[in-house]
Write a protein that holds these residues in place. Structure first.
Motif, short mmCIF file in Angstrom:
data_model
loop_
_atom_site.label_atom_id
_atom_site.label_comp_id
_atom_site.label_asym_id
_atom_site.label_seq_id
_atom_site.Cartn_x
_atom_site.Cartn_y
_atom_site.Cartn_z
N ASP A 45 79.84 21.84 -70.42
CA ASP A 45 80.54 22.98 -69.82
C ASP A 45 80.12 24.33 -70.41
O ASP A 45 80.35 25.36 -69.80
N ARG A 46 79.58 24.31 -71.63
CA ARG A 46 79.29 25.61 -72.25
C ARG A 46 78.25 25.44 -73.37
O ARG A 46 77.96 24.32 -73.79
N ALA A 47 77.74 26.58 -73.81
CA ALA A 47 76.79 26.54 -74.93
C ALA A 47 77.54 26.24 -76.23
O ALA A 47 78.71 26.56 -76.37
N ILE A 48 76.86 25.59 -77.17
CA ILE A 48 77.41 25.48 -78.52
C ILE A 48 76.66 26.46 -79.42
O ILE A 48 75.52 26.85 -79.13
N ASP A 102 80.17 30.02 -71.46
CA ASP A 102 80.20 29.32 -70.17
C ASP A 102 78.93 29.57 -69.37
O ASP A 102 78.61 28.81 -68.46
N ASN A 103 78.23 30.65 -69.68
CA ASN A 103 77.00 30.98 -68.93
C ASN A 103 75.86 30.01 -69.22
O ASN A 103 74.88 29.99 -68.49
N PHE A 104 75.97 29.25 -70.30
CA PHE A 104 74.82 28.42 -70.72
C PHE A 104 75.23 26.98 -71.02
O PHE A 104 75.11 26.52 -72.16
#
Lengths: 259, 239
Positions: B70-73, B116-118
Protein backbone atom coordinates in the motif's frame (compact mmCIF):
# COMPACT_ATOMS: atom_id res chain seq x y z
CA UNK A 1 -0.27 -5.21 11.55
CA UNK A 2 -4.03 -4.58 11.57
CA UNK A 3 -6.15 -5.47 14.55
CA UNK A 4 -8.87 -7.99 13.80
CA UNK A 5 -11.29 -5.76 15.61
CA UNK A 6 -9.93 -2.45 14.36
CA UNK A 7 -13.31 -1.37 13.03
CA UNK A 8 -14.96 -2.35 16.29
CA UNK A 9 -12.47 -0.31 18.35
CA UNK A 10 -12.85 2.72 16.09
CA UNK A 11 -16.65 2.42 16.13
CA UNK A 12 -16.65 2.31 19.93
CA UNK A 13 -14.26 5.27 20.15
CA UNK A 14 -16.70 7.18 17.93
CA UNK A 15 -19.22 6.70 20.72
CA UNK A 16 -16.66 7.66 23.35
CA UNK A 17 -16.20 4.07 24.56
CA UNK A 18 -13.31 1.63 24.89
CA UNK A 19 -12.91 -2.13 25.22
CA UNK A 20 -13.80 -3.46 28.66
CA UNK A 21 -15.81 -0.31 29.39
CA UNK A 22 -12.74 1.76 30.13
CA UNK A 23 -12.59 5.55 30.19
CA UNK A 24 -10.04 7.23 27.89
CA UNK A 25 -7.86 8.13 30.87
CA UNK A 26 -8.27 4.94 32.89
CA UNK A 27 -5.73 2.23 33.61
CA UNK A 28 -6.56 -1.44 33.44
CA UNK A 29 -6.19 -3.36 36.68
CA UNK A 30 -2.57 -3.19 37.87
CA UNK A 31 -0.92 -5.80 40.08
CA UNK A 32 2.58 -5.54 41.51
CA UNK A 33 4.31 -8.54 43.09
CA UNK A 34 7.71 -8.06 44.67
CA UNK A 35 10.61 -10.47 45.05
CA UNK A 36 9.21 -12.91 42.52
CA UNK A 37 12.73 -14.18 41.74
CA UNK A 38 14.44 -14.47 45.12
CA UNK A 39 17.81 -15.39 43.55
CA UNK A 40 17.98 -11.94 41.97
CA UNK A 41 19.03 -9.04 44.20
CA UNK A 42 15.75 -7.40 43.37
CA UNK A 43 12.74 -8.40 41.30
CA UNK A 44 9.14 -7.54 40.61
CA UNK A 45 6.38 -8.79 38.35
CA UNK A 46 3.82 -6.30 37.13
CA UNK A 47 0.53 -7.06 35.44
CA UNK A 48 -1.37 -4.33 33.63
CA UNK A 49 -4.44 -6.10 32.32
CA UNK A 50 -3.05 -9.05 30.36
CA UNK A 51 0.39 -7.48 29.97
CA UNK A 52 2.90 -9.18 32.23
CA UNK A 53 6.45 -7.91 32.72
CA UNK A 54 9.14 -9.29 35.02
CA UNK A 55 12.17 -7.25 35.99
CA UNK A 56 15.21 -8.79 37.65
CA UNK A 57 18.01 -6.74 39.20
CA UNK A 58 21.53 -8.11 39.64
CA UNK A 59 24.66 -6.35 40.86
CA UNK A 60 28.14 -7.21 39.66
CA UNK A 61 31.61 -5.87 40.37
CA UNK A 62 33.35 -4.35 37.39
CA UNK A 63 35.29 -1.41 36.04
CA UNK A 64 33.68 2.04 36.05
CA UNK A 65 32.83 3.87 32.85
CA UNK A 66 35.91 5.81 31.67
CA UNK A 67 34.16 9.18 32.03
CA UNK A 68 32.63 8.33 35.43
CA UNK A 69 35.54 6.78 37.38
CA UNK A 70 34.04 7.34 40.83
CA UNK A 71 30.49 6.10 40.41
CA UNK A 72 28.73 2.83 39.73
CA UNK A 73 27.00 1.97 36.48
CA UNK A 74 23.44 1.17 35.48
CA UNK A 75 22.70 -1.10 32.52
CA UNK A 76 19.12 -1.64 31.37
CA UNK A 77 18.15 -4.26 28.82
CA UNK A 78 14.84 -5.53 27.52
CA UNK A 79 13.84 -8.83 25.96
CA UNK A 80 10.62 -9.11 23.99
CA UNK A 81 10.49 -12.86 24.55
CA UNK A 82 9.01 -14.99 21.77
CA UNK A 83 6.77 -16.65 24.36
CA UNK A 84 5.14 -13.29 25.07
CA UNK A 85 3.44 -12.80 21.72
CA UNK A 86 2.94 -14.52 18.37
CA UNK A 87 4.42 -11.36 16.83
CA UNK A 88 7.77 -11.56 18.64
CA UNK A 89 10.62 -13.43 17.05
CA UNK A 90 13.94 -14.81 18.22
CA UNK A 91 17.11 -13.00 17.26
CA UNK A 92 19.05 -9.89 18.21
CA UNK A 93 17.12 -7.06 19.90
CA UNK A 94 14.90 -5.17 17.47
CA UNK A 95 14.96 -1.35 17.28
CA UNK A 96 11.65 -1.47 19.19
CA UNK A 97 13.22 -3.46 22.05
CA UNK A 98 16.23 -1.13 22.15
CA UNK A 99 14.06 1.98 22.22
CA UNK A 100 11.90 0.41 24.94
CA UNK A 101 14.89 -0.40 27.17
CA UNK A 102 16.47 3.01 26.63
CA UNK A 103 13.28 4.91 27.49
CA UNK A 104 12.84 2.94 30.74
CA UNK A 105 16.54 3.47 31.47
CA UNK A 106 16.28 7.24 31.00
CA UNK A 107 13.42 7.46 33.50
CA UNK A 108 15.26 5.45 36.15
CA UNK A 109 18.48 7.34 35.52
CA UNK A 110 16.98 10.84 35.49
CA UNK A 111 15.05 10.12 38.69
CA UNK A 112 18.27 8.79 40.28
CA UNK A 113 16.42 5.73 41.55
CA UNK A 114 19.81 4.07 42.06
CA UNK A 115 22.35 6.12 44.02
CA UNK A 116 25.28 5.55 41.68
CA UNK A 117 27.71 7.37 44.00
CA UNK A 118 27.10 4.70 46.64
CA UNK A 119 28.20 1.98 44.21
CA UNK A 120 31.86 3.04 44.22
CA UNK A 121 34.06 0.35 45.83
CA UNK A 122 37.67 1.37 45.25
CA UNK A 123 39.81 2.77 42.43
CA UNK A 124 38.83 1.07 39.14
CA UNK A 125 36.21 -1.03 40.92
CA UNK A 126 32.50 -0.25 41.12
CA UNK A 127 29.19 -2.05 41.24
CA UNK A 128 27.17 -2.24 38.07
CA UNK A 129 23.41 -2.55 38.48
CA UNK A 130 21.81 -4.66 35.76
CA UNK A 131 18.11 -4.09 35.22
CA UNK A 132 16.78 -6.80 32.91
CA UNK A 133 13.25 -6.41 31.61
CA UNK A 134 11.53 -9.65 30.59
CA UNK A 135 8.26 -9.26 28.74
CA UNK A 136 6.27 -12.41 29.53
CA UNK A 137 2.93 -11.54 27.97
CA UNK A 138 2.20 -8.69 25.57
CA UNK A 139 -1.09 -6.84 25.63
CA UNK A 140 0.07 -3.25 25.16
CA UNK A 141 1.71 -0.61 27.32
CA UNK A 142 5.00 -2.33 28.05
CA UNK A 143 6.60 1.00 28.98
CA UNK A 144 4.52 1.67 32.08
CA UNK A 145 4.62 -1.97 33.22
CA UNK A 146 8.41 -2.09 32.86
CA UNK A 147 8.97 1.23 34.62
CA UNK A 148 6.74 0.12 37.50
CA UNK A 149 8.52 -3.23 37.74
CA UNK A 150 12.00 -1.66 37.49
CA UNK A 151 11.33 0.95 40.17
CA UNK A 152 9.77 -1.64 42.48
CA UNK A 153 12.58 -4.15 41.94
CA UNK A 154 15.27 -1.50 42.58
CA UNK A 155 13.60 -0.03 45.66
CA UNK A 156 13.37 -3.50 47.20
CA UNK A 157 16.76 -4.83 46.08
CA UNK A 158 19.41 -6.28 48.42
CA UNK A 159 22.93 -4.87 48.36
CA UNK A 160 25.59 -7.60 48.07
CA UNK A 161 28.88 -7.18 49.94
CA UNK A 162 32.37 -7.09 48.47
CA UNK A 163 34.89 -8.56 50.91
CA UNK A 164 38.46 -9.65 50.16
CA UNK A 165 37.74 -9.92 46.45
CA UNK A 166 34.59 -11.97 46.95
CA UNK A 167 30.99 -11.00 46.30
CA UNK A 168 28.65 -12.07 49.09
CA UNK A 169 25.05 -12.28 47.95
CA UNK A 170 23.46 -14.09 50.88
CA UNK A 171 23.09 -13.62 54.59
CA UNK A 172 22.48 -10.42 56.42
CA UNK A 173 22.44 -7.82 53.66
CA UNK A 174 21.23 -4.24 53.58
CA UNK A 175 19.22 -2.61 50.83
CA UNK A 176 20.53 -1.16 47.59
CA UNK A 177 20.90 2.56 48.19
CA UNK A 178 18.27 4.48 46.27
CA UNK A 179 17.50 8.21 45.97
CA UNK A 180 14.39 8.69 43.87
CA UNK A 181 11.39 6.97 42.42
CA UNK A 182 9.81 7.12 38.99
CA UNK A 183 6.67 5.93 37.22
CA UNK A 184 5.46 6.57 33.70
CA UNK A 185 2.18 7.14 31.89
CA UNK A 186 1.87 6.08 28.26
CA UNK A 187 -0.73 7.46 25.89
CA UNK A 188 -1.76 6.23 22.45
CA UNK A 189 -3.25 8.32 19.69
CA UNK A 190 -5.97 6.41 17.87
CA UNK A 191 -7.67 8.58 15.27
CA UNK A 192 -8.22 11.83 17.13
CA UNK A 193 -8.56 10.06 20.48
CA UNK A 194 -5.83 9.96 23.09
CA UNK A 195 -5.96 6.86 25.31
CA UNK A 196 -4.08 6.16 28.52
CA UNK A 197 -2.65 2.66 28.91
CA UNK A 198 -3.35 1.29 25.40
CA UNK A 199 -3.97 -2.44 25.21
CA UNK A 200 -2.56 -4.60 22.42
CA UNK A 201 -5.50 -4.03 20.07
CA UNK A 202 -5.31 -0.28 20.57
CA UNK A 203 -1.53 -0.25 20.06
CA UNK A 204 -1.89 -2.11 16.77
CA UNK A 205 -3.91 0.77 15.35
CA UNK A 206 -2.36 3.73 17.18
CA UNK A 207 -0.62 6.32 15.02
CA UNK A 208 1.56 7.72 17.79
CA UNK A 209 2.61 6.97 21.32
CA UNK A 210 3.78 9.29 24.10
CA UNK A 211 5.40 8.14 27.32
CA UNK A 212 5.90 10.64 30.14
CA UNK A 213 7.92 9.54 33.19
CA UNK A 214 7.78 11.65 36.33
CA UNK A 215 8.17 11.77 40.08
CA UNK A 216 5.83 13.77 42.29
CA UNK A 217 7.44 17.10 41.32
CA UNK A 218 8.81 17.08 37.77
CA UNK A 219 8.88 15.33 34.41
CA UNK A 220 11.90 13.03 34.26
CA UNK A 221 11.74 11.59 30.75
CA UNK A 222 9.57 11.70 27.67
CA UNK A 223 9.48 9.77 24.43
CA UNK A 224 7.18 10.12 21.48
CA UNK A 225 7.08 7.15 19.12
CA UNK A 226 5.65 6.15 15.73
CA UNK A 227 4.69 8.15 12.67
CA UNK A 228 1.75 10.10 14.05
CA UNK A 229 2.01 13.40 15.88
CA UNK A 230 0.86 15.30 18.95
CA UNK A 231 -0.01 18.97 19.13
CA UNK A 232 1.53 21.30 21.70
CA UNK A 233 -1.86 21.46 23.47
CA UNK A 234 -2.08 17.67 23.59
CA UNK A 235 1.41 17.55 25.06
CA UNK A 236 0.67 19.97 27.88
CA UNK A 237 -2.68 18.25 28.61
CA UNK A 238 -0.91 14.89 28.82
CA UNK A 239 1.75 16.26 31.16
CA UNK A 240 -1.14 17.35 33.42
CA UNK A 241 -2.82 13.95 33.08
CA UNK A 242 0.46 12.24 33.97
CA UNK A 243 0.86 14.21 37.21
CA UNK A 244 -2.73 13.30 38.05
CA UNK A 245 -2.59 9.59 37.14
CA UNK A 246 0.87 8.90 38.53
CA UNK A 247 -0.35 9.36 42.10
CA UNK A 248 -2.07 5.96 42.02
CA UNK A 249 1.05 4.37 40.53
CA UNK A 250 3.35 5.82 43.18
CA UNK A 251 0.98 4.66 45.91
CA UNK A 252 1.07 1.14 44.51
CA UNK A 253 4.88 1.11 44.36
CA UNK A 254 5.18 2.43 47.90
CA UNK A 255 2.73 -0.16 49.15
CA UNK A 256 4.56 -2.96 47.33
CA UNK A 257 7.94 -2.04 48.81
CA UNK A 258 6.41 -1.48 52.23
CA UNK A 259 6.70 2.27 52.65
CA UNK B 1 22.56 15.09 30.48
CA UNK B 2 24.10 14.16 33.72
CA UNK B 3 25.93 15.14 36.81
CA UNK B 4 29.58 14.42 37.38
CA UNK B 5 31.71 15.78 40.15
CA UNK B 6 33.57 18.44 38.20
CA UNK B 7 30.53 20.10 36.78
CA UNK B 8 31.49 23.34 35.06
CA UNK B 9 29.37 26.48 35.42
CA UNK B 10 27.19 26.52 32.32
CA UNK B 11 26.01 30.09 32.85
CA UNK B 12 28.31 32.91 33.96
CA UNK B 13 27.07 36.51 34.17
CA UNK B 14 23.94 35.62 32.25
CA UNK B 15 25.87 34.17 29.31
CA UNK B 16 26.52 30.60 28.23
CA UNK B 17 29.98 29.02 27.93
CA UNK B 18 30.19 29.97 24.25
CA UNK B 19 28.79 33.47 24.85
CA UNK B 20 25.30 32.74 23.50
CA UNK B 21 22.06 34.10 24.93
CA UNK B 22 19.71 31.54 26.46
CA UNK B 23 17.49 31.41 23.38
CA UNK B 24 20.23 31.76 20.76
CA UNK B 25 20.94 29.11 18.12
CA UNK B 26 24.48 28.29 17.09
CA UNK B 27 25.38 29.42 13.54
CA UNK B 28 23.82 27.09 10.95
CA UNK B 29 24.86 26.61 7.34
CA UNK B 30 23.01 24.29 4.96
CA UNK B 31 23.87 23.29 1.41
CA UNK B 32 21.51 21.17 -0.68
CA UNK B 33 22.45 18.71 -3.43
CA UNK B 34 26.08 18.08 -2.48
CA UNK B 35 26.41 14.40 -3.46
CA UNK B 36 26.23 13.34 -7.12
CA UNK B 37 24.99 9.77 -6.72
CA UNK B 38 22.21 10.32 -4.24
CA UNK B 39 18.70 11.28 -5.32
CA UNK B 40 18.85 14.04 -2.75
CA UNK B 41 21.46 15.24 -0.27
CA UNK B 42 22.44 18.00 2.09
CA UNK B 43 25.48 19.12 4.04
CA UNK B 44 24.84 20.96 7.26
CA UNK B 45 27.07 22.71 9.75
CA UNK B 46 25.41 23.52 13.05
CA UNK B 47 27.94 25.05 15.41
CA UNK B 48 30.75 22.51 15.37
CA UNK B 49 28.48 19.71 14.14
CA UNK B 50 29.10 18.63 10.57
CA UNK B 51 26.46 16.35 9.10
CA UNK B 52 25.85 14.80 5.69
CA UNK B 53 22.46 13.44 4.75
CA UNK B 54 21.54 11.52 1.60
CA UNK B 55 18.41 9.98 0.17
CA UNK B 56 18.16 7.06 -2.25
CA UNK B 57 14.96 5.82 -3.86
CA UNK B 58 12.11 5.29 -4.09
CA UNK B 59 13.15 1.88 -5.39
CA UNK B 60 11.81 -1.65 -5.08
CA UNK B 61 11.78 -2.65 -1.42
CA UNK B 62 14.35 -5.30 -0.52
CA UNK B 63 14.07 -7.96 0.78
CA UNK B 64 10.69 -8.42 -0.89
CA UNK B 65 8.89 -9.67 2.20
CA UNK B 66 9.31 -6.31 3.95
CA UNK B 67 7.56 -4.45 1.11
CA UNK B 68 4.20 -2.87 1.92
CA UNK B 69 1.81 -3.19 -1.05
CA UNK B 70 0.00 0.00 0.00
CA UNK B 71 2.85 2.42 0.58
CA UNK B 72 6.59 3.01 0.59
CA UNK B 73 8.65 1.96 3.60
CA UNK B 74 11.47 4.10 4.92
CA UNK B 75 14.83 2.78 6.02
CA UNK B 76 16.94 5.15 8.03
CA UNK B 77 20.45 4.93 9.36
CA UNK B 78 21.96 7.56 11.64
CA UNK B 79 25.62 7.01 12.39
CA UNK B 80 28.45 8.90 14.05
CA UNK B 81 31.85 8.63 12.41
CA UNK B 82 34.53 7.00 14.62
CA UNK B 83 36.57 10.23 14.45
CA UNK B 84 33.66 12.61 15.02
CA UNK B 85 34.09 13.47 18.67
CA UNK B 86 36.71 15.50 20.48
CA UNK B 87 37.00 12.60 22.93
CA UNK B 88 37.80 8.92 22.37
CA UNK B 89 37.66 7.09 19.07
CA UNK B 90 34.18 5.61 18.66
CA UNK B 91 33.72 2.08 17.50
CA UNK B 92 32.15 2.12 14.06
CA UNK B 93 28.82 0.45 13.43
CA UNK B 94 25.48 1.12 15.02
CA UNK B 95 25.32 1.11 18.80
CA UNK B 96 22.09 1.09 20.80
CA UNK B 97 21.92 4.89 20.86
CA UNK B 98 22.30 5.08 17.08
CA UNK B 99 19.65 2.40 16.55
CA UNK B 100 17.17 4.36 18.66
CA UNK B 101 17.97 7.64 16.89
CA UNK B 102 17.62 5.92 13.52
CA UNK B 103 14.17 4.68 14.57
CA UNK B 104 12.82 8.02 15.78
CA UNK B 105 14.31 9.81 12.75
CA UNK B 106 12.60 7.32 10.45
CA UNK B 107 9.30 8.00 12.22
CA UNK B 108 9.63 11.76 11.58
CA UNK B 109 9.87 11.12 7.84
CA UNK B 110 7.10 8.52 7.85
CA UNK B 111 4.88 11.37 8.98
CA UNK B 112 5.77 13.90 6.27
CA UNK B 113 6.64 11.88 3.15
CA UNK B 114 3.65 10.95 0.98
CA UNK B 115 4.33 7.23 1.27
CA UNK B 116 1.09 6.25 -0.48
CA UNK B 117 2.54 7.53 -3.75
CA UNK B 118 5.09 4.70 -3.89
CA UNK B 119 3.53 1.33 -2.99
CA UNK B 120 5.98 -1.55 -2.69
CA UNK B 121 8.97 0.81 -2.59
CA UNK B 122 11.63 1.76 -0.10
CA UNK B 123 13.18 5.15 0.52
CA UNK B 124 16.60 5.13 2.20
CA UNK B 125 17.72 8.02 4.40
CA UNK B 126 21.32 8.09 5.55
CA UNK B 127 22.62 10.52 8.16
CA UNK B 128 26.37 10.55 8.72
CA UNK B 129 27.64 12.69 11.57
CA UNK B 130 31.17 13.62 10.53
CA UNK B 131 31.87 15.87 13.49
CA UNK B 132 29.79 16.00 16.64
CA UNK B 133 29.27 18.70 19.24
CA UNK B 134 25.90 18.04 20.84
CA UNK B 135 22.50 18.07 19.18
CA UNK B 136 23.45 15.72 16.36
CA UNK B 137 20.03 14.09 16.08
CA UNK B 138 18.41 17.50 15.57
CA UNK B 139 21.10 18.44 13.06
CA UNK B 140 20.64 15.09 11.30
CA UNK B 141 16.86 15.46 10.98
CA UNK B 142 17.18 19.05 9.78
CA UNK B 143 19.74 18.00 7.16
CA UNK B 144 17.77 14.92 6.10
CA UNK B 145 14.67 17.06 5.59
CA UNK B 146 16.60 19.20 3.08
CA UNK B 147 17.99 16.05 1.44
CA UNK B 148 14.50 14.56 0.99
CA UNK B 149 13.12 17.84 -0.32
CA UNK B 150 16.01 18.13 -2.78
CA UNK B 151 15.30 14.59 -4.05
CA UNK B 152 11.86 15.65 -5.24
CA UNK B 153 10.11 12.97 -3.15
CA UNK B 154 6.80 14.62 -2.25
CA UNK B 155 6.45 15.74 1.35
CA UNK B 156 3.57 17.51 3.03
CA UNK B 157 6.02 19.64 4.99
CA UNK B 158 9.75 20.12 5.60
CA UNK B 159 10.36 19.25 9.24
CA UNK B 160 13.04 20.79 11.41
CA UNK B 161 14.50 19.72 14.75
CA UNK B 162 16.00 21.71 17.60
CA UNK B 163 16.76 20.76 21.16
CA UNK B 164 16.24 22.72 24.34
CA UNK B 165 17.36 21.95 27.84
CA UNK B 166 18.01 23.31 31.27
CA UNK B 167 21.09 24.64 33.03
CA UNK B 168 20.33 25.29 36.67
CA UNK B 169 16.86 26.82 36.53
CA UNK B 170 17.36 28.40 33.13
CA UNK B 171 15.84 26.93 29.98
CA UNK B 172 18.41 27.13 27.17
CA UNK B 173 18.14 26.49 23.45
CA UNK B 174 20.33 24.27 21.27
CA UNK B 175 22.72 22.67 23.76
CA UNK B 176 26.31 22.14 22.68
CA UNK B 177 28.27 19.10 23.85
CA UNK B 178 29.48 20.54 27.16
CA UNK B 179 26.01 21.83 27.95
CA UNK B 180 24.53 18.48 26.94
CA UNK B 181 26.94 16.60 29.21
CA UNK B 182 26.26 18.70 32.29
CA UNK B 183 22.73 20.04 31.77
CA UNK B 184 19.83 19.32 34.07
CA UNK B 185 17.56 18.35 31.19
CA UNK B 186 17.69 17.79 27.45
CA UNK B 187 14.68 17.79 25.14
CA UNK B 188 15.14 17.29 21.39
CA UNK B 189 12.02 18.01 19.35
CA UNK B 190 11.15 17.75 15.65
CA UNK B 191 8.26 19.75 14.29
CA UNK B 192 6.32 20.09 11.03
CA UNK B 193 6.24 23.89 10.80
CA UNK B 194 2.97 24.28 8.87
CA UNK B 195 0.78 22.99 11.69
CA UNK B 196 3.40 22.75 14.46
CA UNK B 197 2.75 19.00 14.83
CA UNK B 198 5.28 17.38 17.15
CA UNK B 199 6.95 14.56 15.21
CA UNK B 200 9.78 13.74 17.58
CA UNK B 201 9.90 14.39 21.28
CA UNK B 202 12.42 12.99 23.69
CA UNK B 203 13.45 14.29 27.06
CA UNK B 204 15.40 13.30 30.10
CA UNK B 205 16.44 15.17 33.20
CA UNK B 206 14.09 17.27 35.30
CA UNK B 207 11.54 19.73 33.92
CA UNK B 208 8.44 21.16 35.55
CA UNK B 209 5.30 21.47 33.47
CA UNK B 210 5.99 25.20 32.98
CA UNK B 211 9.55 24.46 31.89
CA UNK B 212 8.32 21.94 29.29
CA UNK B 213 6.12 24.72 27.86
CA UNK B 214 8.95 27.28 27.95
CA UNK B 215 11.25 24.87 26.13
CA UNK B 216 8.62 24.08 23.49
CA UNK B 217 8.01 27.76 22.87
CA UNK B 218 11.74 28.47 22.51
CA UNK B 219 12.04 25.57 20.06
CA UNK B 220 9.11 26.77 17.94
CA UNK B 221 10.56 30.29 17.80
CA UNK B 222 13.96 28.96 16.72
CA UNK B 223 12.16 26.78 14.19
CA UNK B 224 11.27 29.89 12.19
CA UNK B 225 15.00 30.54 11.69
CA UNK B 226 15.86 26.92 10.91
CA UNK B 227 12.95 26.58 8.47
CA UNK B 228 14.09 29.68 6.61
CA UNK B 229 17.66 28.35 6.34
CA UNK B 230 16.34 25.05 4.97
CA UNK B 231 14.23 26.81 2.36
CA UNK B 232 17.06 29.18 1.42
CA UNK B 233 19.38 26.19 0.88
CA UNK B 234 16.86 24.54 -1.42
CA UNK B 235 16.24 27.77 -3.30
CA UNK B 236 19.95 28.42 -3.74
CA UNK B 237 20.40 24.97 -5.27
CA UNK B 238 17.39 24.85 -7.54
CA UNK B 239 16.56 28.45 -8.40
Amino acid sequence: MRAENEEYILEMLGKGAREHEREHMQYREIKIQTNTIPHAEGSATVDIGNTKVLVGVKLAVGAPLPDKPDEGALVTGAELLPLASAEYETGPPSPEAIEFARVVDRGIRAAEVVDLDALFIEKDKVWTTFVDIYVLNYDGNLFDAATLASTTALLGARMPKYEDGNVIREGNLGRLKTKGSVTSCTFAKVGKNVLLDPNGNEERIMSARLTIANDQDVVKAMQKGLRGSFSYKELTDLVDATFDKSKQLRDMVNKAVGE
Amino acid sequence: MGGGKNKPELIVDGKRTDGRAFDELRPIKIEAGVLKNAEGSAYLEWGNNKVLAAVYGPKEAQPKHIADPDRAIIKCRYQMAPFSSLEEHNRSGPNRRAIEISKVTKEVFENVILLDNFPGSEIDIFVEVLQSDGGTRAAGITAAAVAVASSGIPMRDIPYAVSAGKAGDQIILDLNKIEDNYSDADMPVAIAPRNNDILLLQMDGSLSKEQVSKAMEMIQKAGETVTKLQRDALEARYR
